[in-house]
Scaffold this active site. Structure first.
Site, mmCIF file in Angstrom:
data_model
loop_
_atom_site.group_PDB
_atom_site.id
_atom_site.type_symbol
_atom_site.label_atom_id
_atom_site.label_comp_id
_atom_site.label_asym_id
_atom_site.label_seq_id
_atom_site.Cartn_x
_atom_site.Cartn_y
_atom_site.Cartn_z
ATOM 1 N N TRP A 99 0.832 -1.205 0.000
ATOM 2 C CA TRP A 99 0.000 0.000 0.000
ATOM 3 C C TRP A 99 0.861 1.248 0.000
ATOM 4 O O TRP A 99 0.563 2.234 -0.667
ATOM 5 C CB TRP A 99 -0.982 -0.002 1.168
ATOM 6 C CG TRP A 99 -1.952 -1.137 1.071
ATOM 7 C CD1 TRP A 99 -2.074 -2.193 1.927
ATOM 8 C CD2 TRP A 99 -2.938 -1.359 0.032
ATOM 9 N NE1 TRP A 99 -3.055 -3.047 1.485
ATOM 10 C CE2 TRP A 99 -3.594 -2.565 0.335
ATOM 11 C CE3 TRP A 99 -3.301 -0.663 -1.115
ATOM 12 C CZ2 TRP A 99 -4.616 -3.086 -0.467
ATOM 13 C CZ3 TRP A 99 -4.314 -1.179 -1.922
ATOM 14 C CH2 TRP A 99 -4.959 -2.374 -1.585
ATOM 15 N N ASP A 166 -1.760 6.581 6.361
ATOM 16 C CA ASP A 166 -2.789 5.655 5.901
ATOM 17 C C ASP A 166 -3.068 4.706 7.072
ATOM 18 O O ASP A 166 -2.215 3.889 7.423
ATOM 19 C CB ASP A 166 -2.267 4.889 4.673
ATOM 20 C CG ASP A 166 -3.215 3.790 4.204
ATOM 21 O OD1 ASP A 166 -4.272 3.584 4.825
ATOM 22 O OD2 ASP A 166 -2.882 3.129 3.198
ATOM 23 N N LYS A 190 -12.202 -2.125 6.881
ATOM 24 C CA LYS A 190 -11.505 -3.048 7.770
ATOM 25 C C LYS A 190 -11.997 -2.907 9.205
ATOM 26 O O LYS A 190 -12.428 -3.869 9.796
ATOM 27 C CB LYS A 190 -10.002 -2.827 7.693
ATOM 28 C CG LYS A 190 -9.349 -3.522 6.502
ATOM 29 C CD LYS A 190 -8.923 -2.588 5.434
ATOM 30 C CE LYS A 190 -8.439 -3.331 4.196
ATOM 31 N NZ LYS A 190 -7.709 -2.453 3.295
HETATM 32 C C1 LIG Z 1 -7.127 -2.020 2.209
HETATM 33 C C2 LIG Z 1 -6.063 -0.990 2.259
HETATM 34 C C3 LIG Z 1 -5.976 0.017 1.290
HETATM 35 C C4 LIG Z 1 -6.905 0.098 0.108
HETATM 36 O O1 LIG Z 1 -8.128 0.578 0.491
HETATM 37 P P1 LIG Z 1 -9.240 0.989 -0.595
HETATM 38 O O2 LIG Z 1 -10.313 1.550 0.256
HETATM 39 O O3 LIG Z 1 -9.608 -0.285 -1.293
HETATM 40 O O4 LIG Z 1 -8.636 1.964 -1.520
HETATM 41 C C5 LIG Z 1 -4.992 0.970 1.435
HETATM 42 N N1 LIG Z 1 -4.139 0.946 2.469
HETATM 43 C C6 LIG Z 1 -4.177 -0.020 3.418
HETATM 44 C C7 LIG Z 1 -3.208 0.012 4.558
HETATM 45 C C8 LIG Z 1 -5.152 -1.015 3.334
HETATM 46 O O5 LIG Z 1 -5.205 -1.963 4.279
#
Ligand SMILES: *Cc1c(COP(=O)(O)O)cnc(C)c1O
Length: 357
Positions: A99, A166, A190
């Protein structure tokens, strides 16, 4: 058979969230209408949005000067929104996994990127510990929990420049000192709710410092001015976030949640560390409390497929590891009950006892 949902995302939601959402799909708070068929600008939905924003601020102790947004586009949209809004000349990134790499790729389209440290040398199995954050960078970007590799930054770093994080897969899993961050963003699917919405916590004074003309939909300032309703928000997904936050508050908040999460992760890592068959893939000090990654030791490698089908036959869902790590990944997010962790442990022990070499 009872299913134990270890999926990485979309992931398990608290049962009450699913029940309350299904009620609101039929009839939102006695309005006689579904949450899916009302105006986002009407008072019933505005109340949902306002309450969700207020609860998020309360639960995470968001200080004055910060705004909260709920937008389409998930975490990935923010990979490009962050540089669009903040990158004038140079940005600094910590490269800790898939990511992070995707975020870096978007930033490189708009300016220079300084990768201050990377754990690519060991397949992202650790979080780099010593690195310098350049004080002339426009911002410093981190991924606090690396969902795919099962590593996590367990503390809030100090940064000389605005820190952007993030937090898709560890938001609300522990208390966070928001004041150390310029932006925190992520997808909701999540730890916060259904897929379709992302969250952004943003310190307002870091905006407005780049020269470029930002497309409206990518402009944080425009979304702030419009209270997350510059365009139609993902109403149903926002509703699920509100319900998840109510559940979290009832449970005692993020401090309580952190204790529960550490307990759950501790149980599972303990079994892995004392196993002759399984071995964890992440370095111990970098281990994630959210995504527990493990593989079979060399002598047992041939049994991975057998274990997967054995565990699946016992109700374990979503434990196949991501292809870039292999083996297994148990995502044990906030909503996953300790009983499910115990059920997985029982399955691991039973499998190992029958096949020990
Ligand atoms: C799942 C995830 C993403 C992607 O998320 P989207 O909402 O599908 O864009 C980005 N960063 C991390 C750390 C993730 O776990």
């Amino acid at each position: 058979m009872k299913k134990h949902n270890f999926s990485a995302g979309p992931s398990i939601l608290p049962r009450t969230v699913i029940e309350n959402t299904s009620k609101a799909v039929l009839d939102l708070n006695g309005s006689g209408l579904s949450v899916m068929e009302i105006s986002h600008r009407g008072k019933d939905f505005q109340a949902v949005m306002d309450e969700t924003v207020a609860l998020f601020k309360e639960i995470l102790n968001v200080p004055d000067g910060y705004e909260v947004l709920f937008l389409h586009g998930g975490a990935s949209m923010n990979f490009c929104m962050v540089p669009y809004n903040l990158l004038q000349r140079k940005a600094a990134y910590l490269e800790t996994g898939t990511w992070a790499k995707k975020a870096i790729k978007e930033a490189k389209k708009l300016g220079d990127v300084d990768i201050v440290a990377s754990s690519a040398d060991k397949n992202f199995s650790y979080i780099p510990k010593s690195f310098d954050i350049p004080s002339d960078a426009d911002y410093f970007h981190i991924t606090t929990n690396n969902t795919i590799f099962g590593t996590e930054l367990h503390e809030d770093l100090d940064s000389p420049v605005p820190m952007v994080a993030d937090m898709s897969s560890d938001i609300c899993s522990r208390p966070v000192d928001i004041s150390k961050y310029g932006i925190i963003y992520g997808g909701a699917q999540k730890n916060l709710g259904a897929a379709g919405v992302g969250f952004v916590i943003i310190r307002k004074d870091i905006l407005g410092k780049v020269d470029r003309d930002i497309p409206s939909m990518l402009d944080y300032s425009i979304h702030i001015e419009n209270g997350s309703m510059f365009n139609t928000p993902p109403c149903l997904a926002v509703f699920t976030v509100g319900e998840t936050l109510k559940w979290l508050k009832e449970l005692g908040g993020v401090g309580e949640m952190q204790k529960i999460n550490q307990g759950k992760a501790g149980m599972l890592y303990d079994v892995i560390d004392n196993s002759k068959m399984f071995i964890g893939t992440a370095e111990k000090t970098s281990r994630s409390f959210m995504n527990v990654c493990f593989v079979m030791r060399e002598d047992y490698k041939d049994l991975e497929a057998d274990f997967l089908s054995f565990a699946t036959s016992r109700g374990m869902v979503g434990i196949k590891g991501h292809r870039s790590v292999g083996g297994f990944r148990a995502s044990i997010y906030n909503a996953l009950p300790v009983e499910s962790v115990q059920a997985l442990i029982d399955v691991m022990k039973e499998f190992e006892a029958a096949r020990e070499r």
